[in-house]
Structures are given as C-alpha cells and as structure tokens.
Design a protein around this motif. Structure first.
Motif, PDB file in Angstrom:
ATOM      1  N   ILE A   4       7.951 -76.655  22.543  1.00  0.00           N
ATOM      2  CA  ILE A   4       8.559 -77.114  21.296  1.00  0.00           C
ATOM      3  C   ILE A   4       7.840 -76.422  20.156  1.00  0.00           C
ATOM      4  O   ILE A   4       6.622 -76.564  20.001  1.00  0.00           O
ATOM      5  CB  ILE A   4       8.351 -78.641  21.125  1.00  0.00           C
ATOM      6  CG1 ILE A   4       8.769 -79.410  22.369  1.00  0.00           C
ATOM      7  CG2 ILE A   4       9.064 -79.132  19.879  1.00  0.00           C
ATOM      8  CD1 ILE A   4      10.237 -79.461  22.608  1.00  0.00           C
ATOM      9  N   VAL A  63       3.649 -80.084  20.061  1.00  0.00           N
ATOM     10  CA  VAL A  63       4.563 -79.365  19.175  1.00  0.00           C
ATOM     11  C   VAL A  63       3.737 -78.266  18.525  1.00  0.00           C
ATOM     12  O   VAL A  63       2.689 -78.536  17.934  1.00  0.00           O
ATOM     13  CB  VAL A  63       5.139 -80.293  18.087  1.00  0.00           C
ATOM     14  CG1 VAL A  63       5.972 -79.499  17.079  1.00  0.00           C
ATOM     15  CG2 VAL A  63       5.974 -81.398  18.717  1.00  0.00           C
ATOM     16  N   LEU A  86      12.597 -74.865  17.221  1.00  0.00           N
ATOM     17  CA  LEU A  86      13.352 -76.084  16.915  1.00  0.00           C
ATOM     18  C   LEU A  86      13.972 -76.000  15.513  1.00  0.00           C
ATOM     19  O   LEU A  86      15.079 -76.472  15.275  1.00  0.00           O
ATOM     20  CB  LEU A  86      12.391 -77.279  16.983  1.00  0.00           C
ATOM     21  CG  LEU A  86      12.936 -78.672  17.217  1.00  0.00           C
ATOM     22  CD1 LEU A  86      13.726 -78.740  18.523  1.00  0.00           C
ATOM     23  CD2 LEU A  86      11.772 -79.672  17.270  1.00  0.00           C
ATOM     24  N   GLN A 116      21.854 -72.050  13.989  1.00  0.00           N
ATOM     25  CA  GLN A 116      21.691 -72.828  15.226  1.00  0.00           C
ATOM     26  C   GLN A 116      20.846 -74.069  15.027  1.00  0.00           C
ATOM     27  O   GLN A 116      20.951 -75.026  15.788  1.00  0.00           O
ATOM     28  CB  GLN A 116      21.009 -71.965  16.290  1.00  0.00           C
ATOM     29  CG  GLN A 116      21.874 -70.845  16.822  1.00  0.00           C
ATOM     30  CD  GLN A 116      21.016 -69.710  17.378  1.00  0.00           C
ATOM     31  OE1 GLN A 116      19.838 -69.907  17.696  1.00  0.00           O
ATOM     32  NE2 GLN A 116      21.589 -68.524  17.495  1.00  0.00           N
ATOM     33  N   ILE A 165       8.231 -81.475   7.459  1.00  0.00           N
ATOM     34  CA  ILE A 165       8.582 -81.520   8.885  1.00  0.00           C
ATOM     35  C   ILE A 165       9.513 -82.704   9.171  1.00  0.00           C
ATOM     36  O   ILE A 165      10.497 -82.577   9.890  1.00  0.00           O
ATOM     37  CB  ILE A 165       7.304 -81.570   9.759  1.00  0.00           C
ATOM     38  CG1 ILE A 165       6.457 -80.322   9.494  1.00  0.00           C
ATOM     39  CG2 ILE A 165       7.674 -81.659  11.240  1.00  0.00           C
ATOM     40  CD1 ILE A 165       5.132 -80.302  10.235  1.00  0.00           C
ATOM     41  N   ILE A 169      13.197 -82.496  10.776  1.00  0.00           N
ATOM     42  CA  ILE A 169      13.604 -83.236  11.978  1.00  0.00           C
ATOM     43  C   ILE A 169      14.866 -84.056  11.685  1.00  0.00           C
ATOM     44  O   ILE A 169      15.802 -84.119  12.484  1.00  0.00           O
ATOM     45  CB  ILE A 169      12.446 -84.164  12.444  1.00  0.00           C
ATOM     46  CG1 ILE A 169      11.224 -83.341  12.849  1.00  0.00           C
ATOM     47  CG2 ILE A 169      12.894 -85.063  13.587  1.00  0.00           C
ATOM     48  CD1 ILE A 169      11.457 -82.381  13.987  1.00  0.00           C
ATOM     49  N   LEU A 172      17.816 -81.832  11.633  1.00  0.00           N
ATOM     50  CA  LEU A 172      18.216 -81.412  12.981  1.00  0.00           C
ATOM     51  C   LEU A 172      18.948 -82.529  13.706  1.00  0.00           C
ATOM     52  O   LEU A 172      19.896 -82.301  14.449  1.00  0.00           O
ATOM     53  CB  LEU A 172      16.984 -80.998  13.797  1.00  0.00           C
ATOM     54  CG  LEU A 172      16.182 -79.824  13.235  1.00  0.00           C
ATOM     55  CD1 LEU A 172      14.912 -79.605  14.044  1.00  0.00           C
ATOM     56  CD2 LEU A 172      17.034 -78.559  13.219  1.00  0.00           C
ATOM     57  N   GLU A 173      18.492 -83.758  13.469  1.00  0.00           N
ATOM     58  CA  GLU A 173      19.095 -84.873  14.189  1.00  0.00           C
ATOM     59  C   GLU A 173      20.436 -85.288  13.584  1.00  0.00           C
ATOM     60  O   GLU A 173      21.365 -85.630  14.308  1.00  0.00           O
ATOM     61  CB  GLU A 173      18.137 -86.073  14.184  1.00  0.00           C
ATOM     62  CG  GLU A 173      18.714 -87.269  14.935  1.00  0.00           C
ATOM     63  CD  GLU A 173      17.673 -88.341  15.247  1.00  0.00           C
ATOM     64  OE1 GLU A 173      16.500 -88.169  14.880  1.00  0.00           O
ATOM     65  OE2 GLU A 173      18.050 -89.348  15.858  1.00  0.00           O
TER      66      GLU A 173
ATOM     67  N   PRO B 308      28.070 -77.362  15.790  1.00  0.00           N
ATOM     68  CA  PRO B 308      27.650 -76.145  16.461  1.00  0.00           C
ATOM     69  C   PRO B 308      26.454 -76.369  17.389  1.00  0.00           C
ATOM     70  O   PRO B 308      26.345 -75.730  18.419  1.00  0.00           O
ATOM     71  CB  PRO B 308      27.276 -75.212  15.321  1.00  0.00           C
ATOM     72  CG  PRO B 308      26.971 -76.112  14.162  1.00  0.00           C
ATOM     73  CD  PRO B 308      27.785 -77.355  14.359  1.00  0.00           C
ATOM     74  N   ALA B 309      25.586 -77.236  17.041  1.00  0.00           N
ATOM     75  CA  ALA B 309      24.415 -77.482  17.874  1.00  0.00           C
ATOM     76  C   ALA B 309      24.115 -78.971  17.892  1.00  0.00           C
ATOM     77  O   ALA B 309      23.227 -79.434  17.220  1.00  0.00           O
ATOM     78  CB  ALA B 309      23.214 -76.712  17.335  1.00  0.00           C
ATOM     79  N   ALA B 311      22.757 -82.495  18.423  1.00  0.00           N
ATOM     80  CA  ALA B 311      21.442 -82.944  18.842  1.00  0.00           C
ATOM     81  C   ALA B 311      21.600 -83.643  20.180  1.00  0.00           C
ATOM     82  O   ALA B 311      22.155 -84.717  20.264  1.00  0.00           O
ATOM     83  CB  ALA B 311      20.857 -83.888  17.816  1.00  0.00           C
ATOM     84  N   LYS B 316      16.899 -86.621  20.847  1.00  0.00           N
ATOM     85  CA  LYS B 316      16.728 -87.866  20.087  1.00  0.00           C
ATOM     86  C   LYS B 316      15.337 -88.438  20.316  1.00  0.00           C
ATOM     87  O   LYS B 316      14.637 -88.810  19.394  1.00  0.00           O
ATOM     88  CB  LYS B 316      17.771 -88.906  20.511  1.00  0.00           C
ATOM     89  CG  LYS B 316      19.132 -88.646  19.919  1.00  0.00           C
ATOM     90  CD  LYS B 316      19.518 -89.778  18.977  1.00  0.00           C
ATOM     91  CE  LYS B 316      20.814 -89.450  18.267  1.00  0.00           C
ATOM     92  NZ  LYS B 316      20.774 -89.754  16.849  1.00  0.00           N
ATOM     93  N   LEU B 318      12.741 -86.882  21.468  1.00  0.00           N
ATOM     94  CA  LEU B 318      11.738 -85.955  20.954  1.00  0.00           C
ATOM     95  C   LEU B 318      11.584 -86.136  19.443  1.00  0.00           C
ATOM     96  O   LEU B 318      10.474 -86.213  18.921  1.00  0.00           O
ATOM     97  CB  LEU B 318      12.150 -84.515  21.279  1.00  0.00           C
ATOM     98  CG  LEU B 318      11.279 -83.438  20.638  1.00  0.00           C
ATOM     99  CD1 LEU B 318       9.866 -83.475  21.210  1.00  0.00           C
ATOM    100  CD2 LEU B 318      11.888 -82.042  20.837  1.00  0.00           C
ATOM    101  N   PHE B 319      12.716 -86.193  18.751  1.00  0.00           N
ATOM    102  CA  PHE B 319      12.665 -86.353  17.292  1.00  0.00           C
ATOM    103  C   PHE B 319      11.918 -87.634  16.923  1.00  0.00           C
ATOM    104  O   PHE B 319      11.103 -87.648  15.999  1.00  0.00           O
ATOM    105  CB  PHE B 319      14.074 -86.389  16.705  1.00  0.00           C
ATOM    106  CG  PHE B 319      14.824 -85.082  16.841  1.00  0.00           C
ATOM    107  CD1 PHE B 319      14.151 -83.873  16.802  1.00  0.00           C
ATOM    108  CD2 PHE B 319      16.206 -85.066  16.992  1.00  0.00           C
ATOM    109  CE1 PHE B 319      14.835 -82.663  16.924  1.00  0.00           C
ATOM    110  CE2 PHE B 319      16.903 -83.870  17.111  1.00  0.00           C
ATOM    111  CZ  PHE B 319      16.217 -82.664  17.081  1.00  0.00           C
ATOM    112  N   ARG B 323       8.447 -87.817  14.763  1.00  0.00           N
ATOM    113  CA  ARG B 323       8.350 -88.674  13.575  1.00  0.00           C
ATOM    114  C   ARG B 323       7.185 -89.628  13.668  1.00  0.00           C
ATOM    115  O   ARG B 323       6.426 -89.804  12.731  1.00  0.00           O
ATOM    116  CB  ARG B 323       9.616 -89.498  13.449  1.00  0.00           C
ATOM    117  CG  ARG B 323      10.653 -88.793  12.707  1.00  0.00           C
ATOM    118  CD  ARG B 323      11.685 -89.779  12.233  1.00  0.00           C
ATOM    119  NE  ARG B 323      12.861 -89.020  12.013  1.00  0.00           N
ATOM    120  CZ  ARG B 323      13.868 -88.967  12.864  1.00  0.00           C
ATOM    121  NH1 ARG B 323      13.869 -89.698  13.954  1.00  0.00           N
ATOM    122  NH2 ARG B 323      14.885 -88.200  12.606  1.00  0.00           N
ATOM    123  N   LEU B 326       4.057 -87.970  12.944  1.00  0.00           N
ATOM    124  CA  LEU B 326       3.851 -87.568  11.556  1.00  0.00           C
ATOM    125  C   LEU B 326       3.465 -88.729  10.662  1.00  0.00           C
ATOM    126  O   LEU B 326       2.863 -88.541   9.609  1.00  0.00           O
ATOM    127  CB  LEU B 326       5.119 -86.908  11.006  1.00  0.00           C
ATOM    128  CG  LEU B 326       5.411 -85.517  11.571  1.00  0.00           C
ATOM    129  CD1 LEU B 326       6.785 -85.053  11.140  1.00  0.00           C
ATOM    130  CD2 LEU B 326       4.342 -84.529  11.132  1.00  0.00           C
TER     131      LEU B 326
END
Ligand SMILES: Nc1nc2c(ncn2[C@@H]2O[C@H](COP(=O)(O)OP(=O)(O)OP(=O)(O)O)[C@@H](O)[C@H]2O)c(=O)[nH]1
Ligand SMILES: [Mg+2]
Lengths: 177, 328
Positions: A4, A63, A86, A116, A165, A169, A172-173, B308-309, B311, B316, B318-319, B323, B326
C-alpha cells in the motif's frame, strides 16, 4: 498482500521530504544529495531517488509514503513510482514564480494515475506568499469534474499532513465517481 | 366567538385590521373579534418587524394560539397561515375560515394547502423560532445579532463578516446554546457595544457552524431535498478536520455529478441531521451548487456515470484502518 503506498510529489523545495518526516514512524529514508546546479541557490540538498516513510496500521499492515524527486529531470521515475499507488498528494510551493503552472505540470504528468485514483493539493509556504488564491487553484482543477481538495498546509506540522492523507482517503472512498 | 390579536403591526395596519374584523361580520364561519394580545385564539405577526417578532417569541406566548404571518413579500417561513400586505378582506376571511375548519372539522371551508414537506409539526406553529440557519439564509436586514446571556455575536450580512462581544466560548460552542436561550434580532444598526468595532472577521466560520449546529435537522427551504448536491470547493480544514463525517461528506459532494440524499444514505451511515447540517452549512457559505433532478430528465435520471475505480469492499476496511491510524 500488495504494497500500500501513497505518493507525494511537487516542485523541489515544496516540502515532500519534510511532509514525510512529519508523519512517518521511521525517519524518512533520504536519498538527498547536495544540490549542484541552479537549485543550489535555493536549497542545500535535494532528493534524487525518492523519499520513503511508513505508517503501521493496527493489523500490522504498512502504508508506505513515497516522495518523488522534485526535479523534472527525474520525470522518468514518477511513472515507476506511482504503479500500484493508492493516491497522490501534490505539494505546490507558493513562493515560486508560477505555482499554478507548477500545479498544471504535475496534473498533466500524473493524469492517468489521478484518473484511476484521486489527488489532494497541498498549498505550501503560505507564510511566504498569500497568492495565488485558493479559488485560482480550484479553477485549475475544474476540468476534472470531481472536486479535489485544495488545502493550505504547513508540512512541518504533523496534523496538516494527516489531514491531507485523510482527505485523500475520503476522496478515494467516496468520490471516485 | 373567536378572538385575534396582533404583534408588531404598524398603527395603520392595526386600525385596518380592527375595521376589517368589524365589517366581516357574517362572512366568516365564526365571529372574530380583535382583542389585546395574551388570550386570543390567533395572532397576526408582522414578520417584517423582526424586533417585535423576536420579542414575542422570546416572551412566554401561549403555545395554543395560531400564528398568522403577515409580510410585505411572500416569505419563506414555516408558518401555515400567511397574509401578504396590505390587508385584503378576502384573504383574511380565507385564513380565518381555515383556522375555524381546523378546529371544528375539515368538511367545509377551504383548507389551507398542506405544505409539500408536511411541516405541520414545525415548532414555529406552536411558537418556536425557525432554525437559526433559516433565519440567516433569509436575513434581509443589514445585521443579525445573536445573544446568549453572556456573549453577543453580530453578523454583518451585507459585508460577509462578523464580530463578537465578550467571547467566552468558541463559535461552535456558542451556537450550541439552546435556541430558547439565544436571542436573535434582525436589525439595521449594529447596536450597543458594536459601534465603531474594528475586530471583524470573515463570516465563513460563523455561517458554517450555524448551518451545522442550528439547522434543526431541516434543509433550508431554498433547497430541494430531491436535487443533486455538489460543492464547488472543499470547506477549509478548520471546519471539517474534527469529524470524519465531514471529510466523507465533502468527498461525497465532490463527485462529478454530485449526490442525492439517498445516495449519501446508501454510501455512508452518517445521521440524517448531520447531513442536513452539512448541506445547509455549505449553502450558507456559498460553496453549494444544486441540480434539480426533475428539470433534467434525461441527463440526470440516468445513474451517474459508471464509477471508473469503485472502492472495492476490501478497500473499505483498509481506508478505515488508515483513518484510525491517522487520528492517533
Ligand atoms: N517558511 C516555510 N518553510 C517551509 C514550509 N514548509 C516547508 N518548509 C521548509 O522548506 C523546506 C522544504 O524542503 P524539502 O522537504 O526537502 O522539500 P522537497 O519537496 O523534499 O524538495 P526536493 O527533495 O528537492 O524535491 C524545508 O527546509 C522545510 O522546513 C512553510 O510552510 N514555510
Ligand atoms: Mg525531498
């Protein structure tokens, strides 16, 4: 499990190495070298291969944070570094002559990767220059349709790096469409 | 016999109202008489007179009486009964008959049109103030003054700035003051203590927290709950960094074609009142755009462009773990 990794890019001196150092559990593996060319006026050291830091998740998974070398002559490495990444953070140094052009250059170079995944723009060195405005940055991103986050950050502050970050994230989600 | 009083009317309007009531006689279902405020069945509120209105709301009015909003322009307040200035006999008769039929059975008389979003239980009807977010969205005066027992905030609506007096609590905590402890006055003068003040700040955080904290779980009336919502830019970090929900909502509203409330609900488990507060906050700070689904049949009724990508579910987890890491 595949590696990752998050990629951090930006002009030389924008703060990539500093950002990684701020948040990484291990001191960043620096591949900095003394600057020789015209960059020497600005900085003593620059990154020639990549910076590398890491975060360990509660299940032990790591990560990795990769900082690309900033100078455009290392462009060939950017494509290699992003493979399997990622998402992307672009740092834009506001004390440079044309930060918006800098942003455009990275958006263009990383366009496939951004399509992407996603990107967060960190606007750095705000203490040295209050321009361009955030609105101008957002205008440069308009063509993407998706609204990527643009934050003013001080990469020396861990919380600011964390926030970039987290926002990445979240993008991305929840904002891939 | 029924009684009606008034609050905040000009002397002229009050005289006209009394005269009309005398003349209406048999034309209303029940006989209506003007009476002093306090014990009447209904009350006409001059909603243009915000000072009088705020005072009336703040001071022990009777929750059983029926308010009728009386304003110079069609207003966007959650009040069931409305009259537009100036008084017209026909309108007044219609409203009074509607009130009578409410209390005595719906079979006759024209009933007021039920509001689309069924707001019959809105607190305003029983005397409470519309949510502060709504009042800010509709503010037509130069200033809005918000006061708790110990702190006052002056929003300069015309100049996108605000000032604070005796700041004890940070903005967000101040706005958590119970609505009945927070006095809201619309005014055209800054008021005591704010003359010549020079400590103005950008009103973005104030508007943001008003949206988040003072929306009473209701979308602003200018917003249509069936539209697609999108933000033009992310809120500044200080406004969203403390809650993962705000980051998620920022991202959801960043999608190319925006999101509907239903899509937010299916993509996240964020409570509806948090979503509403966030969308109102985005609207009040000028970063919200909306597209009405109804008006763009072909384009928008189709599902949003294929992801297009997407999740993957595996991501899920992993995110969530990234988090969690962090926030340590
Ligand atoms: N004044 C100021 N200095 C900053 C700020 N952010 C970072 N810096 C400093 O700017 C320098 C950034 O350097 P690096 O982190 O090495 O930059 P880099 O992006 O890794 O550069 P290359 O490796 O050459 O591509 C460091 O000395 C930081 O302390 C800021 O907001 N204001
Ligand atoms: Mg570096």
């Amino acid at each position: 499990m595949s590696e990752i990794k998050l990629i951090i890019t930006g002009t030389p001196g924008a703060g990539k190495t500093t950002a990684i150092a701020a948040i990484s559990e291990t001191p960043p593996v620096r591949t900095d070298t003394a600057t020789t060319d015209d960059l020497a006026e600005v900085k003593d050291v620059t990154t020639v291969a990549m910076d590398f830091g890491e975060l360990t998740l509660d299940d032990g998974q790591k990560v990795f944070l990769y900082g690309t070398p900033g100078q455009q002559r290392f462009e060939f490495m950017w494509k290699i570094l992003v493979q399997g990444g990622l998402g992307l953070i672009i740092l834009v140094d506001c004390s440079r002559p044309d930060p918006l052009a800098d942003l455009d250059m990275y958006l263009e170079n990383f366009a496939d990767f951004i399509h992407q995944t996603g990107v967060v723009v960190g606007v750095t060195r705000r203490d040295q220059s209050a321009t361009p405005s955030l609105d101008e940055f957002y205008e440069r991103l308009e063509a993407w349709g998706r609204v990527f986050p643009v934050f003013e950050v001080d990469v020396r502050q861990k919380d600011d790096v964390s926030l970039m970050i987290s926002a990445l994230i979240s993008t991305l989600e929840f904002a891939t469409a | 016999m029924r009684t009606i009083s008034s609050v905040g009317l000009s002397q002229k309007d009050e005289n006209v109202l009394k005269a009309l009531l005398d003349l209406l006689g048999a034309r209303t279902r029940e006989a209506w008489h003007y009476a002093p405020a306090g014990t009447t069945d209904a009350v006409i509120l001059d909603t243009d007179n915000r000072d009088a209105l705020a005072q009336w709301l703040a001071h022990g009015h009777d929750r059983t009486l029926t308010p009728i909003a009386y304003a110079s322009a069609p207003i966007d307040l959650p009040v069931e009964h409305r009259l537009t200035k100036p008084f017209r006999a026909a309108d007044l008769i219609a409203v009074l008959n509607t009130i009578s039929s409410r209390d005595t059975g719906p079979e006759s008389a024209e009933t007021a049109e039920p509001r689309e979003d069924a707001e019959a239980d809105i607190p305003f009807l029983s005397g409470a103030i519309p949510p502060l977010a709504q009042q800010v969205a509709e503010c037509r005066t130069r200033y809005l003054r918000l006061s708790s027992a110990r702190q006052t905030v002056l929003l300069d609506c015309a100049n996108k700035r605000f000032a604070m007096k005796h700041p004890e609590l940070p903005l967000r905590e101040f706005l958590r003051t119970a609505p009945d402890q927070l006095d809201v006055v619309a005014c055209d003068q800054p008021g005591a203590g704010f003359e010549g003040i020079d400590s103005w700040q950008s009103d973005t955080p104030l508007r943001w927290w008003i949206g988040v904290e003072c929306s009473s779980a209701r979308l602003l009336r200018s917003l249509d709950s069936s539209s697609r919502f999108k933000i033009l830019r992310w809120p500044e970090p200080g406004l969203i960094k403390h809650s993962q929900h705000y980051l998620s909502l920022s991202a959801l509203l960043s999608r190319k074609s925006g999101v509907t409330l239903a899509e937010i609900a299916s993509a996240s488990s964020i409570a509806a009142d948090v979503v509403t507060g966030f969308i109102n906050a985005a609207s009040l700070t000028g970063i919200l755009t909306t597209r009405t689904v109804k008006n763009e049949p072909g384009a928008v009724l189709a599902p949003p462009a294929a992801d297009p990508a997407p999740a993957a579910p595996v991501n899920k987890g992993l995110f969530a773990r990234i988090r969690a890491r962090l926030t340590l």
